[in-house]
Design a protein around this motif. Structure first.
Motif, PDB file in Angstrom:
ATOM      1  N   LYS A  41      -4.284 -10.694  18.112  1.00 14.41           N
ATOM      2  CA  LYS A  41      -3.935 -11.946  17.453  1.00 14.41           C
ATOM      3  C   LYS A  41      -2.752 -12.581  18.173  1.00 14.41           C
ATOM      4  O   LYS A  41      -1.915 -11.879  18.745  1.00 14.41           O
ATOM      5  N   LYS A  58      -3.108 -13.713  10.952  1.00 12.34           N
ATOM      6  CA  LYS A  58      -3.663 -14.685  11.889  1.00 12.34           C
ATOM      7  C   LYS A  58      -2.776 -14.865  13.105  1.00 12.34           C
ATOM      8  O   LYS A  58      -3.265 -14.971  14.242  1.00 12.34           O
ATOM      9  N   GLU A  59      -1.448 -14.901  12.890  1.00 19.32           N
ATOM     10  CA  GLU A  59      -0.546 -15.209  14.004  1.00 19.32           C
ATOM     11  C   GLU A  59       0.870 -14.772  13.655  1.00 19.32           C
ATOM     12  O   GLU A  59       1.276 -14.795  12.492  1.00 19.32           O
ATOM     13  N   MET A  88     -10.330 -18.396   3.224  1.00 16.70           N
ATOM     14  CA  MET A  88      -9.716 -18.851   4.488  1.00 16.70           C
ATOM     15  C   MET A  88      -8.426 -19.637   4.242  1.00 16.70           C
ATOM     16  O   MET A  88      -7.925 -20.302   5.145  1.00 16.70           O
ATOM     17  N   TYR A 102      -6.519  -9.925   2.625  1.00 13.12           N
ATOM     18  CA  TYR A 102      -5.766 -10.799   3.530  1.00 13.12           C
ATOM     19  C   TYR A 102      -5.712 -10.184   4.924  1.00 13.12           C
ATOM     20  O   TYR A 102      -5.723  -8.954   5.078  1.00 13.12           O
ATOM     21  N   GLU A 103      -5.612 -11.067   5.914  1.00  9.03           N
ATOM     22  CA  GLU A 103      -5.483 -10.633   7.300  1.00  9.03           C
ATOM     23  C   GLU A 103      -4.376 -11.421   7.977  1.00  9.03           C
ATOM     24  O   GLU A 103      -3.949 -12.482   7.501  1.00  9.03           O
ATOM     25  N   ASN A 112      -9.261 -13.849   3.541  1.00  2.00           N
ATOM     26  CA  ASN A 112     -10.438 -13.904   4.409  1.00  2.00           C
ATOM     27  C   ASN A 112     -11.728 -14.298   3.699  1.00  2.00           C
ATOM     28  O   ASN A 112     -12.802 -14.306   4.322  1.00  2.00           O
ATOM     29  N   GLU A 142      -4.626 -20.289   4.123  1.00  2.91           N
ATOM     30  CA  GLU A 142      -3.530 -19.725   4.921  1.00  2.91           C
ATOM     31  C   GLU A 142      -2.187 -19.914   4.215  1.00  2.91           C
ATOM     32  O   GLU A 142      -2.011 -20.826   3.416  1.00  2.91           O
ATOM     33  N   THR A 165       2.233 -19.132   5.313  1.00  2.00           N
ATOM     34  CA  THR A 165       3.205 -18.640   6.283  1.00  2.00           C
ATOM     35  C   THR A 165       4.358 -17.997   5.535  1.00  2.00           C
ATOM     36  O   THR A 165       4.917 -18.590   4.610  1.00  2.00           O
ATOM     37  N   TYR A 182      -3.926 -15.025   6.038  1.00  2.00           N
ATOM     38  CA  TYR A 182      -4.963 -15.822   5.376  1.00  2.00           C
ATOM     39  C   TYR A 182      -5.847 -14.935   4.508  1.00  2.00           C
ATOM     40  O   TYR A 182      -6.057 -13.750   4.801  1.00  2.00           O
ATOM     41  N   ARG A 211      -7.227  -6.130   4.630  1.00  3.25           N
ATOM     42  CA  ARG A 211      -8.392  -7.014   4.771  1.00  3.25           C
ATOM     43  C   ARG A 211      -9.497  -6.727   3.760  1.00  3.25           C
ATOM     44  O   ARG A 211     -10.429  -7.514   3.622  1.00  3.25           O
TER      45      ARG A 211
END
Length: 342
Positions: free
Chosen positions: A132, A214-215, A233, A211-212, A230, A235, A237, A228, A186
């Motif tokens: 990622k 992303k960045e 979808m 949840y996973e 999953n 998101e 921060t 996010y 996840r």
């Protein structure tokens, strides 16, 4: 450099918990013993991966810190003064015409032995990484794969990614010292012990499933994570100062797979006496798959297997010997009295 042919009764490959107990037990059985360990210190995963983790399934210890258990095992394992070779990885096994085995290491050294006991744990292991954005960038700058020193996380906003025992255990151990802990997984179901999951849900930890990650973003250090849901979808921060990616490890037995053993996947097949398909070569602990049982990755299982393997190795060397050598409460006082007299 020419080496003198110095033959040991048993050479133990691996200086982790099971290898250390095997060394102690081999000393009880009056076997001349050597340990070959690839890492720069003894103790195996207890020291390398999770020294601050509490362990609950060792007989006689309601709970014990991994590093404290390792210290006791090292003290016990070295009680009868085995030879110890650190930072050497066993890469080749050959048998000479008289039946003596020769182990060659990555340092080019040769080790002669009548029997071999492989206690190499899960073998060589590397953490599963997450492909990622930002993860690789912040390795060493806030991204961790295990919590070796809990003080690294004091007062920090910590994100843990994973749903197994390590992820849950680290969340439980670290929330009292971190500023805040968020754990994402996840899936909705965890792969950890039920009791630990119940404790997690009752703890002041923010748990988000499914949840996973992303960045990861930041500057010289990781500062925030984009996660996010999953299914939707959606998101969000969150601010972070540290991220533990508890995603398991890829393990392989490396060159051991080329030694001619019968294998069960990445495990070495053994019978009830921990004998491999090679005469005089034994295996126990996480690396062994017992005929009719399979592999049970518990320290207590490995300790029992080590005692059986050492007894079988003693019988291989001396057919007059018995698998069971007697109770330690009788053997140890006699040995130590004899040593003092000597």
């Amino acid at each position: 450099m020419t080496q003198e042919r110095d033959v040991y009764d048993v050479t133990i490959i691996g200086g982790g918990p099971v290898g250390l107990f095997a060394a102690f037990y081999a000393g009880l059985r009056e076997m001349r013993t050597k340990i070959i360990e690839a890492l720069p210190e003894l103790g195996g995963q207890l020291i390398t991966l999770y020294p601050e983790k509490l362990i609950y399934d060792v007989a006689g210890f309601p709970e014990v810190l991994a590093k404290d258990l390792a210290a006791s095992l090292i003290d016990q394992g070295l009680r009868y003064h085995p030879a110890v070779c650190l930072e050497e990885r066993a890469v080749q096994l050959e048998q000479e015409p008289d039946g003596i085995y020769v182990i060659t290491t990555d340092k080019g050294r040769r080790h002669w032995t009548r029997t071999v006991l492989i206690c190499a744990g899960i073998g060589a292991f590397n953490p599963n990484r997450l492909d990622k954005p930002g993860v690789q960038t912040f390795e060493g700058r806030g991204v961790y794969y295990f919590a070796k020193n809990f003080e690294d996380f004091r007062g920090k906003r910590l994100l843990i990614v994973g749903g197994g025992d390590s992820a849950v255990d680290w969340a439980l151990h670290l929330y009292p010292i971190a500023r805040h802990v968020t754990l994402i997984h996840r899936r909705t179901e965890f792969r950890a012990h039920e009791k630990s999951v119940r404790e997690l849900m009752a703890a002041p930890v923010t748990v988000k499933t499914p949840y996973e990650l992303k960045e990861l973003r930041g500057d010289a250090w990781v500062r925030e994570a984009v996660i996010y849901q999953n299914r939707t979808m959606e998101e969000e921060t969150i601010p972070v100062d540290a991220v533990i990616l508890a995603l398991g490890f890829k393990a392989e037995i490396g060159s051991l797979a080329e030694w001619g053993f019968e294998l069960d996947g990445r495990y070495i097949k053994v019978n009830a006496r921990m004998e491999t398909s090679l005469p005089g070569v034994f295996a126990c602990g996480d690396i062994a798959s017992v005929e009719g049982v399979g592999n049970l990755k518990l320290l207590v299982t490995g300790f029992g297997q080590a005692a059986i393997a050492v007894g079988a190795a003693k019988m291989f060397i001396d057919p007059r010997a018995r698998l069971f050598g007697g109770h330690s409460s009788e053997i140890v006082p006699k040995k130590e009295k004899a040593e003092v007299a000597g």
